[in-house]
Design an enzyme around this catalytic site. Structure first.
Site: not given
Ligand code: F6P
Length: 549
Positions: A210, A216, A272-273, A358, A389, A513
Site C-alpha cells: 500500500k 521487508e 491494509g488488512r 491489528e 491431536h 520498525k
C-alpha cells in the site's frame, strides 16, 4: 465526542455485569437446551450461503437483549452507517474506511470527499481482469518472449495474508498450470525457497505494498530484481515485463523502477488488512480468473448488505461481535479459537489474526483515554482435525474459557472423488462431535456409569459449557469465501465500535520498525547505538561475535 461516557460506566454495561453475576453465574448448556427444544433453530441465523448456529453459547434471550442494548447505546449502528457513507471514521488517521466500496456493484454510488469512488474501483478491477487474462492466456510474455508460468507475490501483512490465504482456500478453482507463491518475510530464506526452482524468464513478480515503503517488501523486491536480472543477462529492460506493482503510491513505485502503467492502484481509504479484494488480490485473480474473483466480491457484498440492513436480532456480524464482547469482558476470556474443518482454510486463522488483532489490539479509546475494559482477543487456531491431536485437550478440560468457531463445508470440493470424497463425512463428524463435547461434556455420573474406577472419575469428567459457534456452508466457493471474510470483518467492526476504539489504525506496529532501523547498523557495522539498554546491547555483542563473516 469528548463527553462520550466511559464504556464501563454505562447502565447497559452494569446491567450485563449484574446479569452475569446473577442468572448467568453458572450457565448450564444442558439445562438451556432441555428447557427450550427450539433453541437450536431460534439461535441459528442464515446469511447467503452461511448457516450460523450460535445456540451453543452461554446466553439466554435476556443476555442477547442486554447485549443488543449495549450495541444501541454505544452507537454501533450509527458508526456502521457512517462507515458505509464514506465518513472519516478512522479518526487518528483522518480517513474513510471503505473496503465495502471495493465490492460495491458498478452502479452503486459511494462518495469520499464528494467524489463517487465506485467508477475508479471498477476501472481498476477491469484493468486487473484484462491483465489477468493476458497472463492466463499466455499473451503477456516475459522479456525473452516466453510464457509466464510463475507468479510471485511480494508483500507483507495485509499485502500478503489475504491473497496467500485465498489462493490456498480456492486451490480447486486455480489454473493448475500456474505456480503461484507468496514471499513476505525479510528472512532471505523466504525469497530463496520461493524462486530457487523457477526460471526467471517465466516468472512475474507482483510487488504488493500500500505504502511502497515497507522495508521487508522493498528489500525482497530489490533482491528479486537482482535475481531476475542475473538470470536474464542483466538486461534492465526486463523489469518492465516481469514486475508489476499494487500500491497507493505511484511516486515510490516509479522510484523503484516499475513503470506506473504496470501499477494497479488502490486508495488510502482501504486499510491494509481490509485490502485483499482491492488490487492487492491481483495474484489471486490471475490464479482463479476474473470471473471467479468477481463471484468472491459478490459474496463479500452480500454480507455487507446483510450487515447494513438486517434487523439487529438476525444480524450475523452483530451477533458474533456481541458474543465476543460477552466472553472477553464478562467471562475474562483472553482468546478466541477459529477452527476450520477444511484443509483449504489452513491460512484462514492467520489471516484473521491480522484482521482482528491489528484492528482491535488497542488500549486507549477513540478519545485517547485508557480503556478500563478488555478489547480484542488473541485469535488463534489451525484446521481440524489436526488441532484435536494437539491442543484440544486444553479446550475440553483446561481452566480457561475459550470461545471457538467451528467452520465446515457440507461438500468437499468437486475435484475430490472416490475414497477422498468419502473421507469428508469423517471430517465433518469430528466437527459436530467437538461442538457437542465442548458444550455438553460428560458428567461424573456418566463416567461412573461406564464402570470407570472412582479415582479416575475426575480425570475423565468433562465439565462442558464451553462455547462454540458452528458455521456451515454447502461448499467452499469464491463467493462463500467472500461471505466468510466479510462476516469476520464486520464482527471486528462491531466489537471495535462497542469498545470505542479506532479499529482502523495500527500505531502499535511503528515502534518496533523504528528500533529495528536503529539497531541494524550495530549488527552490520558494529556501530554504537546510543542509549541501548544493557540486555539488547549484550545480545547484539553476542550476535556479532557468533556471526560468520
Ligand atoms: O504491519 C503494519 C502494516 O502497515 C499493515 O497494516 C499492512 O498490512 C502491512 O504493514 C503492509 O503494509 P504495506 O502494504 O504498506 O506494505
Amino acid at each position: 465526542m469528548s463527553d462520550t461516557p466511559m464504556l464501563t460506566r454505562r447502565p447497559e454495561w452494569t446491567a450485563l455485569e449484574d446479569h452475569r453475576a446473577g442468572p448467568m453465574l453458572h450457565p448450564q448448556l444442558r439445562e438451556l437446551f432441555a428447557t427450550d427444544p427450539e433453541r437450536a433453530e431460534r439461535y441459528t441465523v442464515r446469511v447467503g450461503d452461511l448457516h450460523i448456529d450460535y445456540s451453543k453459547h452461554l446466553v439466554t434471550d435476556e443476555t442477547l437483549a442486554l447485549l443488543q442494548e449495549l450495541a444501541t447505546a454505544t452507537g454501533v449502528f450509527g458508526l456502521r452507517d457512517a462507515m458505509f457513507r464514506g465518513e472519516k471514521i478512522n479518526v487518528t488517521e483522518d480517513r474513510a474506511v471503505l473496503h465495502t466500496a471495493l465490492r460495491a456493484p458498478r452502479d452503486a454510488v459511494v462518495e469520499v470527499d464528494g467524489e463517487n469512488v465506485v467508477p475508479k474501483v471498477h476501472a481498476v478491477l477491469d484493468k486487473m481482469a484484462a491483465f489477468s487474462e493476458q497472463v492466463r492466456s499466455g499473451k503477456w510474455t516475459g522479456h525473452t518472449g516466453r510464457r509466464i508460468k510463475n507468479v510471485v507475490n511480494i508483500g507483507i501483512g495485509g499485502s500478503d495474508l489475504g491473497p496467500a490465504m485465498a489462493y490456498d482456500a480456492l486451490r480447486a478453482f486455480t489454473d493448475r498450470d500456474l505456480t503461484v507463491r507468496f514471499v513476505s518475510n525479510v528472512d532471505g530464506a523466504d525469497l530463496h525457497e520461493a524462486v530457487r526452482d523457477l526460471d526467471p524468464a517465466e516468472t512475474l513478480f507482483i510487488v504488493a505494498s500500500k505504502t511502497f515503503t515497507t522495508i521487508e517488501t522493498i528489500t525482497n523486491a530489490t533482491s528479486a530484481r537482482s535475481w531476475l536480472l542475473a538470470g536474464l543477462d542483466g538486461e534492465s529492460a526486463a523489469v518492465a515485463k516481469h514486475f508489476v506493482a499494487l500500491s497507493t503510491n505511484a511516486e515510490k513505485v516509479a522510484d523503484f523502477g516499475i513503470d506506473t502503467a504496470n501499477m494497479f492502484e488502490f486508495w488510502d481509504w482501504v486499510g491494509g488488512r481490509y485490502s485483499f479484494d482491492s488490487a492487492i488480490g491481483l495474484s489471486l485473480m490471475i490464479a482463479i480468473g476474473p470471473e471467479r474473483f468477481r463471484e468472491m466480491l459478490d459474496g463479500f457484498h452480500l454480507v455487507d448488505e446483510h450487515f447494513r440492513t438486517a434487523p439487529a436480532e438476525a444480524n450475523a456480524p452483530l451477533l458474533l461481535g456481541l458474543l465476543g464482547v460477552w466472553y472477553g469482558d464478562f467471562f475474562d476470556a483472553q482468546s478466541h479459537a477459529v477452527l476450520p474443518y477444511s484443509h483449504y482454510l489452513s491460512k484462514f486463522t492467520a489471516y484473521l489474526q491480522q484482521l482482528d488483532m491489528e484492528s482491535n489490539g488497542k488500549s486507549v479509546d477513540r478519545q485517547g483515554r485508557p480503556v478500563e475494559w478488555q478489547t480484542g482477543p488473541v485469535v488463534w487456531g489451525t484446521p481440524g482435525t489436526n488441532g484435536q491431536h494437539a491442543y484440544y485437550q486444553l479446550l475440553h478440560q483446561g481452566t480457561k474459557t475459550i470461545p471457538a468457531d467451528l467452520i465446515g463445508f457440507v461438500n468437499p470440493v468437486a475435484e475430490l472423488g472416490g475414497e477422498l470424497a468419502a473421507q469428508h463425512d469423517l471430517l465433518m463428524a469430528n466437527l459436530f462431535a467437538q461442538g457437542q463435547a465442548l458444550a455438553f461434556g460428560k458428567t461424573a455420573d456418566e463416567v461412573r456409569a461406564e464402570g470407570v474406577p472412582e479415582e479416575l472419575v475426575p480425570h475423565r469428567t468433562f465439565r462442558g459449557n464451553r462455547p462454540t459457534t458452528t458455521i456451515l456452508a454447502r461448499e467452499l466457493t469464491p463467493s462463500v469465501l467472500g461471505q466468510l471474510i466479510a462476516l469476520y470483518e464486520h464482527k471486528v467492526f462491531v466489537q471495535g465500535a462497542i469498545w470505542n476504539i479506532d479499529s482502523f489504525d495500527q500505531w502499535g506496529v511503528e515502534l518496533g520498525k523504528v528500533l529495528a532501523k536503529r539497531v541494524e547498523p550495530a549488527l552490520t557495522e558494529g556501530a554504537d547505538v546510543p542509549g541501548l539498554d544493557s540486555s539488547t546491547s549484550a545480545l547484539v555483542a553476542t550476535y556479532r561475535t557468533l556471526r560468520k563473516k
